[in-house]
Design an enzyme around this catalytic site. Structure first.
Site, PDB file in Angstrom:
ATOM      1  N   ASN A 278       0.834  -1.207   0.000  1.00 26.58           N
ATOM      2  CA  ASN A 278       0.000   0.000   0.000  1.00 26.58           C
ATOM      3  C   ASN A 278       0.869   1.259   0.000  1.00 26.58           C
ATOM      4  O   ASN A 278       0.682   2.158   0.814  1.00 26.58           O
ATOM      5  CB  ASN A 278      -0.970  -0.017   1.195  1.00 26.58           C
ATOM      6  CG  ASN A 278      -2.074   1.022   1.060  1.00 26.58           C
ATOM      7  OD1 ASN A 278      -2.238   1.647   0.019  1.00 26.58           O
ATOM      8  ND2 ASN A 278      -2.824   1.215   2.130  1.00 26.58           N
TER       9      ASN A 278
ATOM     10  N   GLU B  84       1.074  -2.939  -5.212  1.00 26.68           N
ATOM     11  CA  GLU B  84       0.621  -1.574  -4.906  1.00 26.68           C
ATOM     12  C   GLU B  84       1.806  -0.702  -4.467  1.00 26.68           C
ATOM     13  O   GLU B  84       1.807  -0.090  -3.405  1.00 26.68           O
ATOM     14  CB  GLU B  84      -0.503  -1.572  -3.861  1.00 26.68           C
ATOM     15  CG  GLU B  84      -1.411  -0.369  -4.017  1.00 26.68           C
ATOM     16  CD  GLU B  84      -2.696  -0.427  -3.198  1.00 26.68           C
ATOM     17  OE1 GLU B  84      -3.431   0.577  -3.254  1.00 26.68           O
ATOM     18  OE2 GLU B  84      -2.969  -1.433  -2.529  1.00 26.68           O
TER      19      GLU B  84
ATOM     20  N   ASP C 220      -1.932  -9.916  -4.413  1.00 26.47           N
ATOM     21  CA  ASP C 220      -3.218  -9.484  -3.897  1.00 26.47           C
ATOM     22  C   ASP C 220      -4.237  -9.755  -5.004  1.00 26.47           C
ATOM     23  O   ASP C 220      -4.289  -9.030  -5.984  1.00 26.47           O
ATOM     24  CB  ASP C 220      -3.144  -7.994  -3.542  1.00 26.47           C
ATOM     25  CG  ASP C 220      -4.485  -7.416  -3.145  1.00 26.47           C
ATOM     26  OD1 ASP C 220      -5.464  -8.182  -3.034  1.00 26.47           O
ATOM     27  OD2 ASP C 220      -4.563  -6.186  -2.948  1.00 26.47           O
TER      28      ASP C 220
ATOM     29  N   ASN D  65      -7.411  -9.630  -4.559  1.00 25.15           N
ATOM     30  CA  ASN D  65      -8.621  -8.844  -4.287  1.00 25.15           C
ATOM     31  C   ASN D  65      -9.882  -9.705  -4.369  1.00 25.15           C
ATOM     32  O   ASN D  65     -10.942  -9.243  -4.792  1.00 25.15           O
ATOM     33  CB  ASN D  65      -8.718  -7.639  -5.240  1.00 25.15           C
ATOM     34  CG  ASN D  65      -8.210  -6.354  -4.594  1.00 25.15           C
ATOM     35  OD1 ASN D  65      -8.574  -6.022  -3.465  1.00 25.15           O
ATOM     36  ND2 ASN D  65      -7.360  -5.626  -5.303  1.00 25.15           N
TER      37      ASN D  65
ATOM     38  N   HIS E 112      -2.415  -4.688   4.539  1.00 26.53           N
ATOM     39  CA  HIS E 112      -2.192  -6.124   4.287  1.00 26.53           C
ATOM     40  C   HIS E 112      -0.996  -6.579   5.124  1.00 26.53           C
ATOM     41  O   HIS E 112      -0.153  -5.763   5.517  1.00 26.53           O
ATOM     42  CB  HIS E 112      -1.827  -6.365   2.819  1.00 26.53           C
ATOM     43  CG  HIS E 112      -2.905  -6.044   1.831  1.00 26.53           C
ATOM     44  ND1 HIS E 112      -3.581  -7.002   1.121  1.00 26.53           N
ATOM     45  CD2 HIS E 112      -3.409  -4.850   1.414  1.00 26.53           C
ATOM     46  CE1 HIS E 112      -4.453  -6.417   0.310  1.00 26.53           C
ATOM     47  NE2 HIS E 112      -4.366  -5.122   0.462  1.00 26.53           N
TER      48      HIS E 112
END
Length: 253
Positions: free
Chosen positions: A9, A35, A148, A150, A245
């Site tokens: 992130n 990310e 990830d 999602n 995360h």
């Protein structure tokens, strides 16, 4: 071979929270990052080559501060590739490092967003990824698809499945794709070793969700069937903070 995957992130943000020290201490051979929200020109020399031990390879989004993937590796890969599809490469969604006949993929699957605003794009990415994996296997590669996704696959993979049935990450179309992916033979390595509930990799920053362990398991390290016999462990490193995360780890013989 120890392979870690982590949606950080924002790699510049996590650098300020001790990412480099954590990475060097992790002992990982390969670390897949999602990310990143940055391109290499924005990063410190220390972050591009942590501890002098790792080389880094980035796939960055054209849009500044958005999406992006990277791979940090102790061993120089034979090659580093992207998805080969501008729809996804323009958002830096995939980095693939090849070592002999092993492909390690760092993938940041799209978020389908509120009311499924990007669901079509998400499913297009998922189908393209399955096609990519099938092609790699057909070409003789074993693979670890880290990232990830999602998607929380099954009710056990999130704290409040009933309440989230209409929400991004747990939409019927997303779960159906995970069914298709696993039916094609790809193995969710964490669930291969652990069938316990309340095992999550993402928690909202709101409502003290992480403290209460109200989370989702949306980060995976999946392998093709031929590689499964060489997988010795697949664990969630939920004690590691710095992002919404946590990292996950797979050990491959």
């Amino acid at each position: 071979m120890k392979i870690i995957s982590w949606n950080v992130n924002g790699i510049r943000a996590v650098e300020k929270k001790g990412f480099i020290d954590w990475l060097v201490a992790s002992g990982a051979d390969v670390v897949c990052i999602q990310e990143t929200k940055a391109n290499p020109s924005q990063l410190s020399p220390e972050l591009l080559a942590p501890g002098g031990m790792y080389k880094s390879f980035f796939s960055s989004a054209k849009r500044p501060g958005y999406s992006g993937t990277a791979i940090f590796t102790k061993t120089e890969p034979d090659s580093v590739e992207v998805m080969g599809d501008d729809r996804f490469d323009d958002e830096g969604r995939v980095t693939i490092a090849k070592y002999g006949k092993l492909a390690v993929i760092s993938a940041y699957f799209p978020n389908s967003q509120d009311a499924g605003a990007r669901l079509d794009y998400k499913i297009a990415f998922c189908d393209a990824m399955l096609q990519k994996c099938d092609q790699l296997v057909a070409d003789g590669f074993d693979l670890v698809l880290c990232g990830d996704y999602n998607i929380a696959h099954k009710p056990i993979d999130l704290a409040n499945p009933k309440a989230n049935e209409g929400n991004a990450g747990y939409l019927p179309e997303e779960r159906a794709w995970m069914d298709k992916f696993t039916a094609a033979g790809y193995v969710d390595t964490f669930r291969h070793f652990c069938d316990e509930p309340k095992q999550y990799t993402w928690w909202s920053y709101r409502f003290h969700a992480r403290e209460k362990n109200i989370g989702w398991r949306i980060d995976y390290q999946c392998v093709n069937p031929r590689l499964l016999a060489k997988v010795k462990a697949s664990v969630i490193l939920n004690e590691v903070t710095g992002s919404d995360h946590c990292p996950i780890l797979i050990e491959v013989e």
